[in-house]
Enzyme design. Structure first.
Site, PDB file in Angstrom:
ATOM      1  N   ASP A   1       0.868  -1.182   0.000  1.00  0.00           N
ATOM      2  CA  ASP A   1       0.000   0.000   0.000  1.00  0.00           C
ATOM      3  C   ASP A   1       0.900   1.227   0.000  1.00  0.00           C
ATOM      4  OD1 ASP A   1      -3.261   0.183   0.763  1.00  0.00           O
ATOM      5  OD2 ASP A   1      -2.118   2.052   0.880  1.00  0.00           O
TER       6      ASP A   1
ATOM      7  N   THR B   1     -11.534   2.239  -6.699  1.00  0.00           N
ATOM      8  CA  THR B   1     -12.007   2.735  -8.007  1.00  0.00           C
ATOM      9  C   THR B   1     -13.187   3.659  -7.735  1.00  0.00           C
ATOM     10  OG1 THR B   1     -13.275   0.660  -8.167  1.00  0.00           O
ATOM     11  CG2 THR B   1     -11.240   0.798  -9.442  1.00  0.00           C
TER      12      THR B   1
ATOM     13  N   GLU C   1     -14.227  -9.434  -7.176  1.00  0.00           N
ATOM     14  CA  GLU C   1     -14.444  -9.894  -5.803  1.00  0.00           C
ATOM     15  C   GLU C   1     -15.895  -9.656  -5.394  1.00  0.00           C
ATOM     16  OE1 GLU C   1     -12.427 -11.678  -3.745  1.00  0.00           O
ATOM     17  OE2 GLU C   1     -14.358 -11.710  -2.742  1.00  0.00           O
TER      18      GLU C   1
ATOM     19  N   LEU D   1     -34.441  -8.973   0.247  1.00  0.00           N
ATOM     20  CA  LEU D   1     -35.815  -8.471   0.177  1.00  0.00           C
ATOM     21  C   LEU D   1     -36.195  -7.873   1.523  1.00  0.00           C
ATOM     22  CD1 LEU D   1     -37.710 -11.224  -1.887  1.00  0.00           C
ATOM     23  CD2 LEU D   1     -37.021  -8.936  -2.629  1.00  0.00           C
TER      24      LEU D   1
ATOM     25  N   GLY E   1     -26.457   1.444   0.640  1.00  0.00           N
ATOM     26  CA  GLY E   1     -25.301   2.345   0.710  1.00  0.00           C
ATOM     27  C   GLY E   1     -24.037   1.533   0.565  1.00  0.00           C
TER      28      GLY E   1
ATOM     29  N   CYS F   1     -19.971  -0.066  -2.627  1.00  0.00           N
ATOM     30  CA  CYS F   1     -20.129  -0.827  -3.879  1.00  0.00           C
ATOM     31  C   CYS F   1     -21.437  -0.543  -4.623  1.00  0.00           C
ATOM     32  CB  CYS F   1     -20.004  -2.314  -3.600  1.00  0.00           C
ATOM     33  SG  CYS F   1     -18.336  -2.761  -3.088  1.00  0.00           S
TER      34      CYS F   1
ATOM     35  N   LYS G   1     -22.051   3.047  -6.140  1.00  0.00           N
ATOM     36  CA  LYS G   1     -21.049   3.392  -7.163  1.00  0.00           C
ATOM     37  C   LYS G   1     -21.146   2.460  -8.379  1.00  0.00           C
ATOM     38  CE  LYS G   1     -16.667   1.471  -6.031  1.00  0.00           C
ATOM     39  NZ  LYS G   1     -16.373   0.495  -7.046  1.00  0.00           N
TER      40      LYS G   1
ATOM     41  N   LYS H   1     -23.858  -0.717   7.053  1.00  0.00           N
ATOM     42  CA  LYS H   1     -24.499  -1.960   7.504  1.00  0.00           C
ATOM     43  C   LYS H   1     -23.762  -2.431   8.756  1.00  0.00           C
ATOM     44  CE  LYS H   1     -21.932  -5.233   4.695  1.00  0.00           C
ATOM     45  NZ  LYS H   1     -22.022  -6.355   3.807  1.00  0.00           N
TER      46      LYS H   1
ATOM     47  N   ARG I   1     -18.930   4.815   3.835  1.00  0.00           N
ATOM     48  CA  ARG I   1     -19.045   5.358   2.469  1.00  0.00           C
ATOM     49  C   ARG I   1     -20.489   5.199   1.973  1.00  0.00           C
ATOM     50  NH1 ARG I   1     -13.740   2.496  -0.190  1.00  0.00           N
ATOM     51  NH2 ARG I   1     -14.320   0.865   1.285  1.00  0.00           N
TER      52      ARG I   1
HETATM   53  P1  NAD Z   1     -10.150   0.769   0.036  1.00  0.00           P
HETATM   54  O1  NAD Z   1     -10.304   2.205  -0.236  1.00  0.00           O
HETATM   55  O2  NAD Z   1     -10.521   0.206   1.365  1.00  0.00           O
HETATM   56  O3  NAD Z   1      -8.625   0.347  -0.238  1.00  0.00           O
HETATM   57  C1  NAD Z   1      -7.882   0.732  -1.350  1.00  0.00           C
HETATM   58  C2  NAD Z   1      -6.408   0.777  -0.938  1.00  0.00           C
HETATM   59  O4  NAD Z   1      -5.619   0.998  -2.102  1.00  0.00           O
HETATM   60  C3  NAD Z   1      -6.086   1.928   0.031  1.00  0.00           C
HETATM   61  O5  NAD Z   1      -5.463   1.397   1.185  1.00  0.00           O
HETATM   62  C4  NAD Z   1      -5.126   2.818  -0.761  1.00  0.00           C
HETATM   63  O6  NAD Z   1      -4.144   3.438   0.043  1.00  0.00           O
HETATM   64  C5  NAD Z   1      -4.516   1.814  -1.730  1.00  0.00           C
HETATM   65  N1  NAD Z   1      -3.900   2.427  -2.907  1.00  0.00           N
HETATM   66  C6  NAD Z   1      -4.407   3.377  -3.742  1.00  0.00           C
HETATM   67  N2  NAD Z   1      -3.517   3.695  -4.708  1.00  0.00           N
HETATM   68  C7  NAD Z   1      -2.433   2.913  -4.496  1.00  0.00           C
HETATM   69  C8  NAD Z   1      -1.180   2.766  -5.147  1.00  0.00           C
HETATM   70  N3  NAD Z   1      -0.870   3.489  -6.234  1.00  0.00           N
HETATM   71  N4  NAD Z   1      -0.294   1.883  -4.671  1.00  0.00           N
HETATM   72  C9  NAD Z   1      -0.596   1.138  -3.572  1.00  0.00           C
HETATM   73  N5  NAD Z   1      -1.760   1.231  -2.892  1.00  0.00           N
HETATM   74  C10 NAD Z   1      -2.661   2.106  -3.359  1.00  0.00           C
HETATM   75  O7  NAD Z   1     -10.959   0.030  -1.123  1.00  0.00           O
HETATM   76  P2  NAD Z   1     -11.753  -1.370  -1.045  1.00  0.00           P
HETATM   77  O8  NAD Z   1     -13.056  -1.184  -0.364  1.00  0.00           O
HETATM   78  O9  NAD Z   1     -10.826  -2.449  -0.581  1.00  0.00           O
HETATM   79  O10 NAD Z   1     -12.072  -1.585  -2.592  1.00  0.00           O
HETATM   80  C11 NAD Z   1     -11.060  -1.895  -3.528  1.00  0.00           C
HETATM   81  C12 NAD Z   1     -11.736  -2.323  -4.819  1.00  0.00           C
HETATM   82  O11 NAD Z   1     -12.506  -3.516  -4.605  1.00  0.00           O
HETATM   83  C13 NAD Z   1     -12.720  -1.289  -5.391  1.00  0.00           C
HETATM   84  O12 NAD Z   1     -12.664  -1.346  -6.785  1.00  0.00           O
HETATM   85  C14 NAD Z   1     -14.069  -1.797  -4.905  1.00  0.00           C
HETATM   86  O13 NAD Z   1     -15.124  -1.388  -5.741  1.00  0.00           O
HETATM   87  C15 NAD Z   1     -13.878  -3.295  -4.981  1.00  0.00           C
HETATM   88  N6  NAD Z   1     -14.702  -4.085  -4.066  1.00  0.00           N
HETATM   89  C16 NAD Z   1     -14.942  -3.649  -2.810  1.00  0.00           C
HETATM   90  C17 NAD Z   1     -15.711  -4.425  -1.941  1.00  0.00           C
HETATM   91  C18 NAD Z   1     -15.983  -3.966  -0.534  1.00  0.00           C
HETATM   92  O14 NAD Z   1     -16.881  -4.533   0.094  1.00  0.00           O
HETATM   93  N7  NAD Z   1     -15.272  -2.979  -0.015  1.00  0.00           N
HETATM   94  C19 NAD Z   1     -16.245  -5.648  -2.387  1.00  0.00           C
HETATM   95  C20 NAD Z   1     -15.976  -6.077  -3.681  1.00  0.00           C
HETATM   96  C21 NAD Z   1     -15.204  -5.292  -4.521  1.00  0.00           C
END
Ligand code: NAD
Length: 448
Positions: free
Chosen positions: A30, A86, A166, A268, A275, A278, A281, A338, A345
């Site tokens: 990270d 993203t 995921e 349901l 909210g 995911c 967005k 939740k 978020r």
């Molecule tokens: P998050 O914001 O919790 O984590 C993202 C991490 O990426 C952060 O720690 C950030 O510092 C790091 N990061 C950003 N740019 C970076 C770089 N250049 N180098 C290294 N690290 C970097 O995000 P998240 O909730 O884990 O979601 C990640 C992805 O997974 C998104 O696309 C989201 O839509 C998807 N997703 C999320 C969930 C969920 O429940 N949160 C479920 C399925 C899919």
């Protein structure tokens, strides 16, 4: 096998810790130095049940490492997962800046064949975009080293792109990763598919269904899944609103329709709207992809609008019951989008609180784990140490998130502490008759 996970948020860290638990050697990266420092000490900087124990065990057993250096992680890994955020842009499209930055950095450090996997939720076509970015960087690198070595030969580096979306849910992320309903792998290379299957072997052994397809299909499966789940939620919310008008009970309606095997009982449950990081967005991002491709997605469009309306209706419900809210004190229980997560978020609580503040109400709030995160976006409200402190002297109580600890509140104590009789249960966790008998003016969603 050695793998790298870039991005240690909710998805990246769970993925890294779970693969380490499967016996794989994992380096998590990270760019947030504070986060990595904390993770190296085994401290998870966000709330996800069971994750800290899993991280600590795998660090101790030497399978899980943390670094801020993509170069270091790429060097020793065969598979590199991109799991960075993203976020949405103002127009609903996906901001791919973080994904693209990471792709360029991976390219700059490629030292042999690698499988580069997008775990982040990315719009259709992103896999191809990443392939082009990496190819371009590799060509530029090769050109530079040719010039430096005065025309010497530079061997070509191969790589494959895979989409592996995921589906985990925050709050039960480890269980969801370890026992998923399915694993989706989108790839155009047999070698990459074989490597991914090998990596996921422990899930193969428990007969998890694998959907192996091309990259574009895998990318779309993720958006279609989330949009379908969002559709079920908006559908039952609209039915709940109708139930209130016609004297029907939405729980019985949901049961009655959910028992139909073609429909199913899940998602349901009516409430204040969906909210989280995911569904809001991803539905908007799918709409943007559709517009870009001249396709109308009328259903998803309506789902997004119905969700926005649902939040407004919750504020209206409170206003209609209580009249002018100016200087009234409202206790909010639950801030995370939740239960079992500290993620706020796009949480309905944030919209509802902002709406109530606009009406000049005063807010006292309590949440078991997300108050630290909420303070950053809502510094102007009062945070309390437990539900009882929140309701003390308040005119109304609003349950926004159905944390288990709110299911068994000491109702007589709440009644004594509340100044007003208003009890808004936006998650339908109490029985209307019981609350009315106790003397509350009780309001829920889709039940009268
Ligand atoms: P998050 O914001 O919790 O984590 C993202 C991490 O990426 C952060 O720690 C950030 O510092 C790091 N990061 C950003 N740019 C970076 C770089 N250049 N180098 C290294 N690290 C970097 O995000 P998240 O909730 O884990 O979601 C990640 C992805 O997974 C998104 O696309 C989201 O839509 C998807 N997703 C999320 C969930 C969920 O429940 N949160 C479920 C399925 C899919």
């Amino acid at each position: 096998m050695h793998i790298a996970i870039i991005g240690t948020g909710y998805v990246g860290l769970v993925t890294g810790a779970c693969f380490a638990e499967f016996g794989v050697s994992v380096t998590c990266v990270d760019r947030d130095e504070k986060k990595i420092k904390s993770l190296k000490r085994g401290i998870v900087p966000f709330y996800e049940p069971g994750l800290e124990e899993l991280v600590q065990r795998n660090i101790k057993e030497g399978r899980l490492n943390f670094t801020t250096s993509i170069a270091e992680a790429v060097d020793s890994s065969l598979v590199i997962f991109i799991a960075v955020g993203t976020p949405p842009r103002g127009d609903g499209s996906t901001d791919l800046k973080y994904v693209e930055d990471v792709a360029r950095e991976i390219a700059a450090n490629l030292n042999g064949y690698k499988v580069i996997v997008t775990k982040s939720t990315v719009p259709v076509g992103t896999g191809e975009r990443i392939r082009k970015i990496i190819s371009k960087e590799l060509k530029a690198k090769s050109y530079r080293s040719c010039r430096n070595s005065l025309g010497g030969q530079v061997s070509a580096i191969n790589f494959d792109i895979v989409s592996n979306p995921e589906f985990l849910r925050e709050g039960s992320a480890i269980e969801d990763f370890m026992r998923p309903n399915r694993v989706v792998i989108g790839a155009n290379s047999q070698q990459a598919i074989a490597i991914m299957k090998d990596l996921y072997k422990p899930l193969y052994l428990i007969e998890t269904p694998f959907v192996i397809t091309n990259i574009e299909t895998a990318e779309l499966i993720k958006y279609a899944s989330n949009s379908f789940l969002a559709t079920k939620i908006s559908f039952i919310n609209e039915i709940a609103n109708l139930c209130e008008k016609v004297g029907a009970d939405v729980h019985m309606v949901a049961k009655g329709i959910g028992l139909d095997g073609r429909i199913g009982p899940k998602f349901l449950h009516p409430g204040p709207g969906f909210g989280g990081s995911c569904l809001p967005k991803d539905t908007k991002a799918l709409l943007k992809v559709a517009v870009d491709n001249n396709i109308e997605l009328n259903i998803v469009n309506a789902v997004v609008r119905a969700n926005e309306r649902q939040r407004e209706l919750m504020i209206k419900k409170i206003k209609d019951a209580m009249g002018l809210l100016k200087d009234k004190t409202i206790a909010i229980l639950g801030l995370s989008f939740k239960p079992n997560t500290d993620d706020i978020r796009e949480a309905p609580s944030i919209y509802i609180i902002k709406g109530l503040l606009k009406e000049r109400a005063k807010i006292k709030a309590y949440d078991p784990v997300s108050m630290k995160a909420a303070k950053k976006v809502l510094p102007e409200i009062t945070y309390c140490k437990d539900p009882y402190e929140a309701v003390k002297g308040a005119d109304a109580l609003v349950i926004v998130t159905e944390w288990n600890q709110f299911r068994n509140l000491e109702l007589d104590r709440i009644k004594r502490l509340l100044k007003g009789p208003y009890f808004f249960d936006l998650r339908n966790i109490y029985e209307p008759e019981v609350l009315k008998e106790k003397g509350f003016k009780y309001f829920c969603v889709g039940r009268v």
